[in-house]
Motif scaffolding. Structure first.
Motif, short mmCIF file in Angstrom:
data_model
loop_
_atom_site.label_atom_id
_atom_site.label_comp_id
_atom_site.label_asym_id
_atom_site.label_seq_id
_atom_site.Cartn_x
_atom_site.Cartn_y
_atom_site.Cartn_z
N SER A 60 -7.95 -8.52 -9.04
CA SER A 60 -7.15 -9.13 -7.79
C SER A 60 -6.89 -8.40 -6.75
N LEU A 61 -6.38 -6.98 -7.10
CA LEU A 61 -5.86 -5.81 -5.92
C LEU A 61 -7.21 -5.41 -5.39
N LYS A 62 -8.36 -5.48 -5.76
CA LYS A 62 -9.56 -4.96 -5.24
C LYS A 62 -10.04 -6.09 -4.24
N ALA A 63 -9.72 -7.45 -4.68
CA ALA A 63 -9.94 -8.64 -3.83
C ALA A 63 -9.42 -8.59 -2.45
N HIS A 64 -8.29 -8.33 -2.75
CA HIS A 64 -7.14 -8.26 -1.52
C HIS A 64 -7.41 -7.10 -0.62
N VAL A 65 -7.45 -6.10 -1.33
CA VAL A 65 -7.35 -4.76 -0.32
C VAL A 65 -8.64 -4.42 0.22
N LEU A 66 -9.89 -4.23 -0.81
CA LEU A 66 -11.25 -3.93 -0.50
C LEU A 66 -12.05 -4.85 0.24
N PHE A 67 -11.96 -5.92 -0.27
CA PHE A 67 -12.87 -7.15 0.30
C PHE A 67 -12.35 -7.84 1.43
N LYS A 68 -13.16 -8.00 2.55
CA LYS A 68 -12.37 -8.56 3.73
C LYS A 68 -13.56 -9.74 4.04
N LYS A 69 -12.71 -10.95 4.31
CA LYS A 69 -13.31 -12.38 4.66
C LYS A 69 -14.20 -11.84 5.92
N ASP A 70 -15.32 -12.53 5.95
CA ASP A 70 -16.34 -12.63 7.16
C ASP A 70 -17.03 -11.13 7.39
N VAL A 71 -16.54 -10.39 6.53
CA VAL A 71 -17.28 -8.86 6.41
C VAL A 71 -18.18 -8.82 5.01
N ASP A 72 -17.46 -8.81 3.95
CA ASP A 72 -18.00 -8.71 2.59
C ASP A 72 -18.57 -10.18 2.09
N TYR A 73 -17.81 -11.04 2.53
CA TYR A 73 -18.23 -12.54 2.11
C TYR A 73 -17.75 -13.32 3.02
N ILE A 74 -18.28 -14.57 3.05
CA ILE A 74 -17.67 -15.79 3.88
C ILE A 74 -17.26 -16.99 2.80
N SER A 116 -6.26 1.99 -6.93
CA SER A 116 -5.64 2.04 -8.09
C SER A 116 -4.07 1.98 -8.00
N LEU A 117 -3.30 1.28 -9.16
CA LEU A 117 -2.12 1.22 -9.33
C LEU A 117 -1.44 2.33 -9.53
N ASN A 118 -0.29 2.71 -8.80
CA ASN A 118 0.61 4.01 -9.30
C ASN A 118 1.57 3.40 -10.17
N GLU A 119 2.43 4.33 -10.56
CA GLU A 119 3.48 4.00 -11.50
C GLU A 119 4.29 3.06 -11.13
N GLU A 120 4.86 2.93 -9.94
CA GLU A 120 5.48 1.85 -9.55
C GLU A 120 4.99 0.44 -9.46
N GLY A 121 3.61 0.63 -9.15
CA GLY A 121 2.63 -0.44 -9.09
C GLY A 121 2.64 -1.01 -10.59
N ILE A 122 2.30 -0.34 -11.69
CA ILE A 122 2.41 -0.86 -12.85
C ILE A 122 3.67 -1.38 -13.36
N ARG A 150 1.05 -1.27 -0.10
CA ARG A 150 -0.04 0.04 -0.07
C ARG A 150 0.91 1.22 -0.04
N ASP A 151 0.58 2.33 -0.65
CA ASP A 151 1.12 3.51 -0.96
C ASP A 151 2.30 3.47 -1.90
N GLU A 152 3.08 2.49 -1.73
CA GLU A 152 4.21 2.17 -2.49
C GLU A 152 3.95 1.81 -4.09
N HIS A 153 3.01 0.92 -3.99
CA HIS A 153 2.41 0.48 -5.37
C HIS A 153 0.99 0.48 -5.84
N TYR A 154 0.08 0.97 -4.75
CA TYR A 154 -1.14 1.31 -5.20
C TYR A 154 -1.93 2.36 -4.23
#
Length: 850
Positions: free
Chosen positions: A295-309, A262-268, A248-252
């Motif tokens: 995949s980035l959305k799935a890992h960063v924004l969506f939390k297990k046992d909150v958004d899905y189980i 969103s990906l920044n230049e380093e992330g791309i 986080r912050d370094e790549h997105y």
């Protein structure tokens, strides 16, 4: 200020509406003695009398007092429950096509029977929409007793039903079901090839229970019927493996307010390196970029046992508003597959949209729509703007005496949860039942573990234990009970106070954080204080809660620091409660914009959907199919003439080779026009000449296939072509919607651009449908029985030969000089239309077996 003075003098608009309805309530009450004097059979026969009067033209409004009096008496006899005057007011509000806001426990389910009974007298059917299958079943059985007593039929629509069962349920006078089932049945009906197999019979009148939950909360995502697309699932796993390298912050960058990442230049650059690609934005690599973002959305924004189980090896979505699992629903655009890759469960193939509609556009099809809920007034402007529904707030039958305490705020979550457990312990020891409201499964299980350490017995209700929902909620008002539940929206089960609970203060509601929507908090509070019961409520917050952290806790944090407040020392002030409600208003406004944005885009699709579905229905009804086809043929001919007969060019210089090629390709005939005839042609005479060739081709088709068979084939071909091109069009529209936002950078309005592009795409699709339909109909040839037998024999011989060859390859005796199968008649080209009459290419039909 002037508004306040005028309200005091004339009363609010809501008060004026209620006052205007009071004479109707008085009239219903006056009729009660005469209705009570009727025998059961006489009361039940009233329905036939009312239906007859409606059929003769008597307006429902004139029938209202008598019909309401009849069903009130039927309810008293069958259920032992007599409608209160405020419930009669609620019934009038529902009949008038408005939303009735009635506090929890005021008897909304019973209130709905009044308007349902009156509107069912037209014989067109009434739909009662609930939030889940349990409530649809419960209400259909419970209120169904009253309807059946009055000679009305009752049906219910639940998930695991076949078409025959659904048709029977929709034919009933009153049909209960969930919003999803009603919406999906509409989409499925419009994918069928026979009117007799349609389930629904029209959109006359609907009452939506928990209307705010269905028409507001769930309206942010459309209903989608999809089929598997030809996309490999391997790429999801490959992309998921590299996610651990992104920081986080370094790549997105993460926008928590907008739930965007969103990906920044380093992330791309990192993505290109790890995926071994030169340029992620090269059109050839756009699929990799899409997978990386999802995949980035799935890992960063969506939390297990909150958004899905994860349940039984599947990723199951959790509804953020009700805390319920949404079985069978999947995130679109590859996000669900990205979550499956993240959780290391089986990745299902990505789906392609086959049919789609928003709840807004589905429910706006009803001639009359009404709704009821405990919390609608905060969203009244949206109901008016989107659905043209007015909200009427009804008074409670008995005075509300629940005590709502100001919110308490702590510095961090740890301190907040300690205070929550202490309060639960204190209330439990005094015998006062406590309902603890949480916004996620994660939090409910955390509090459960803390209570277990304190040896406090409790029940947990969340998406993992929703099977026992009604049982758990019904017991929540017993002495000393502690119940932890995720969001209480649409639970549908009253919490009745047990013996001795009134004396200890009634049910206490303890909210562990504020929700983004005030309505959800009000729904939780509304579980206490029903029908004049005592009760209390309090919300506990911390500066680390998402709502305060994202929407400005800096000021409150500064106050706490200046005062030198300790971690376990809370702030409790009405100013803070107001500040939080302002933050909630901002979020509600943001969500309204999202729903409005979705609707604006879907309105474009909705007009196109109406055109396609109307055309399908006309084809299925078959009344003017010949005229529809003739119009298509005429337009195809006009298109050929426009391309050939150029202005200010002599007829002998027209592109006659192109013209004859087009006529042959489309109509299967080579015109035998002489040079002399061509030289005398004008645009109109050319059109007549091609029309004559088309008519002759059609006549020849009828002679070959038989007139009756030809009509059947024409209908099937038209439906198949429309469905095939509509599916492709939906995919094109999805891609258009994804990229249209970028037009904003060019100082263009994305919505206007979308409308323009969507119109062009739709017009092009209609042209393709016409051309493909005409071309297929002019070339299709039904196979005679002997031809079918010949093909079957060829297939059988081919299979025998393959078996012999396979046996030889495996080391058996390979037959020498095996006789090749001889073909009777001409060879069929791989790209030619299949002679079986399916309308498909040979290689994609019978040729697949070759």
């Amino acid at each position: 200020m002037i508004g306040t003075i005028l309200t005091k003098v004339f009363g609010s608009k809501n008060e004026r509406v209620l006052k205007q309805m009071q004479p109707l309530v008085n009239r219903i009450n006056e009729l009660e003695p005469s209705v009570q004097a009727l025998a059961d059979a006489e009361l039940a026969a009233k329905t036939f009398e009312f239906k007859e009067r409606v059929a003769k033209g008597e307006p429902l409004d004139d029938l209202l007092p008598e019909a309401f009096a009849a069903i009130r008496e039927a309810s008293r006899r069958v259920l032992g429950e007599r409608h209160f005057d405020v419930q009669l007011l609620g019934g009038i509000v529902l009949h008038r096509g408005c939303i009735a806001e009635m506090k929890t426990g005021e008897g909304k389910t019973l209130t709905s029977t009044l308007a349902v009974y009156l509107n069912s007298l037209t014989g067109k059917g009434v739909h009662v929409v609930t939030v889940n299958d349990y409530l649809a079943t419960r209400d259909a059985e419970w209120m169904g007793q009253v309807y059946r007593f009055l000679n009305l039929s009752v049906g219910r629509i639940v998930h695991a039903m076949n078409d025959a069962q659904r048709q029977e349920a929709y034919r009933a006078d009153v049909t209960y079901g969930t919003n999803n089932e009603f919406g999906f049945d509409y989409l499925r009906d419009n994918m069928k090839f026979d009117l007799a197999s349609f389930c629904q019979r029209g959109f006359h009148y609907a009452i939506v229970d928990e209307v705010d939950s269905i028409l507001i909360d769930e309206a942010r995502t459309p209903l989608i019927i999809s089929g598997p697309a030809d996309i490999s699932t391997e790429l999801y796993e490959n992309v998921d493996r590299i996610m651990k390298h992104f920081q986080r912050d370094e790549h997105y960058l993460v926008d928590e307010k907008g739930r965007q990442v969103s990906l920044n230049e380093e992330g791309i650059a990192l993505g290109e390196k790890l995926l071994n690609l030169e340029n992620l934005y090269d059109p050839r690599n756009i699929e990799y970029l899409h997978h990386l973002n999802q995949s980035l959305k799935a890992h960063v924004l969506f939390k297990k046992d909150v958004d899905y189980i994860v349940k039984d090896g599947q990723v199951v979505i959790v509804d953020e508003f009700t805390g319920r699992t949404m079985e069978g629903r999947r995130y679109s655009d590859g996000l669900h597959q990205a979550l499956e890759a993240k959780e290391r469960v089986k990745i299902e193939r990505e789906n392609q949209t086959l049919a789609s509609i928003t709840f807004q556009n589905y429910f706006r099809m009803y001639e009359k729509l009404a709704g009821m809920t405990g919390t609608a007034d905060t969203e009244a402007p949206e109901f008016k703007k989107i659905y043209n529904l007015d909200v009427v707030v009804l008074p409670t039958h008995m005075q509300m005496i629940r005590q709502d305490y100001a919110d308490v705020i702590y510095k961090n979550e740890a301190a907040k949860y300690r205070a929550v457990v202490n309060e639960i312990k204190e209330k439990h020891e005094s015998g006062q039942p406590v309902l603890v409201g949480t916004i996620s499964i994660d939090v409910s299980e955390k509090i459960s573990r803390m209570l277990a350490k304190q040896k406090i017995p409790h029940e947990v209700l969340n998406a993992k234990h929703h099977e026992r929902e009604a049982e758990i909620i019904a017991q929540a008002g017993q002495l000393g009970r502690v119940t932890i539940a995720t969001n209480m929206a649409g639970r549908g089960t009253d919490i009745k106070l047990g013996e001795g609970v009134r004396e200890v203060g009634g049910l206490h509601i303890l909210g562990t954080s504020r929700h983004e929507s005030r309505r959800i908090d009000n729904q939780l509070r509304g579980r206490s204080g029903r029908q004049g019961d005592p009760g209390s409520s309090r919300f506990y917050l911390s500066l680390e809660d998402d709502l305060l952290r994202i929407f400005g806790s800096g000021r409150i944090s500064g106050i706490m620091d200046k005062l030198g407040m300790e971690e376990d020392e809370p702030i409790e002030h009405t100013m803070i409660t107001r500040a939080i409600e302002n933050a909630q208003r901002k979020v509600e406004g943001h969500h309204f914009d999202i729903r409005k944005h979705l609707l604006e885009y879907d309105d474009v699709m909705n007009k196109q959907r109406e055109v396609v579905y109307r055309q399908r229905r006309e084809v299925l009804e078959g009344e003017n199919l010949q005229q529809v086809l003739q119009d298509m043929i005429d337009e195809v001919i006009d298109s050929i003439v426009d391309q050939v007969a150029q202005d200010r060019v002599a007829a002998e210089d027209w592109d006659w080779e192109f013209c004859q090629q087009q006529v042959f390709e489309i109509f299967g005939r080579r015109p035998a026009w002489s040079d002399e005839e061509r030289g005398a042609f004008k645009a109109e005479t050319l059109r007549d000449a091609i029309a004559a060739e088309a008519a002759a081709a059609r006549q020849a088709q009828e002679e070959i296939n038989g007139a009756e068979n030809q009509r059947q084939v024409e209908r099937l071909i038209l439906l198949q072509v429309v469905d095939s091109h509509w599916k492709e069009h939906l995919l094109s529209m999805d891609h258009l919607k994804e990229g249209i936002g970028l037009r904003g950078y060019g100082q263009k309005n994305p919505l206007n651009e979308y409308k323009k592009e969507a119109f062009n795409l739709f017009a092009a699709m209609i042209e393709r449908v016409k051309l493909q339909t005409v071309k297929t109909i002019m070339h299709v040839r039904l196979m005679r029985p002997e031809e079918v037998e010949r093909l079957e024999e060829e297939r059988r011989q081919r299979q025998e030969r393959e078996m012999r060859l396979n046996k030889g390859a495996a080391g058996g005796d390979e037959p020498k000089g095996a006789e090749p199968v001889k073909r009777d008649g001409d060879k069929i080209g791989r790209n030619a239309l299949c002679p079986c009459g399916s309308g498909k290419k040979y290689k994609k039909c019978c040729g697949r077996m070759a």
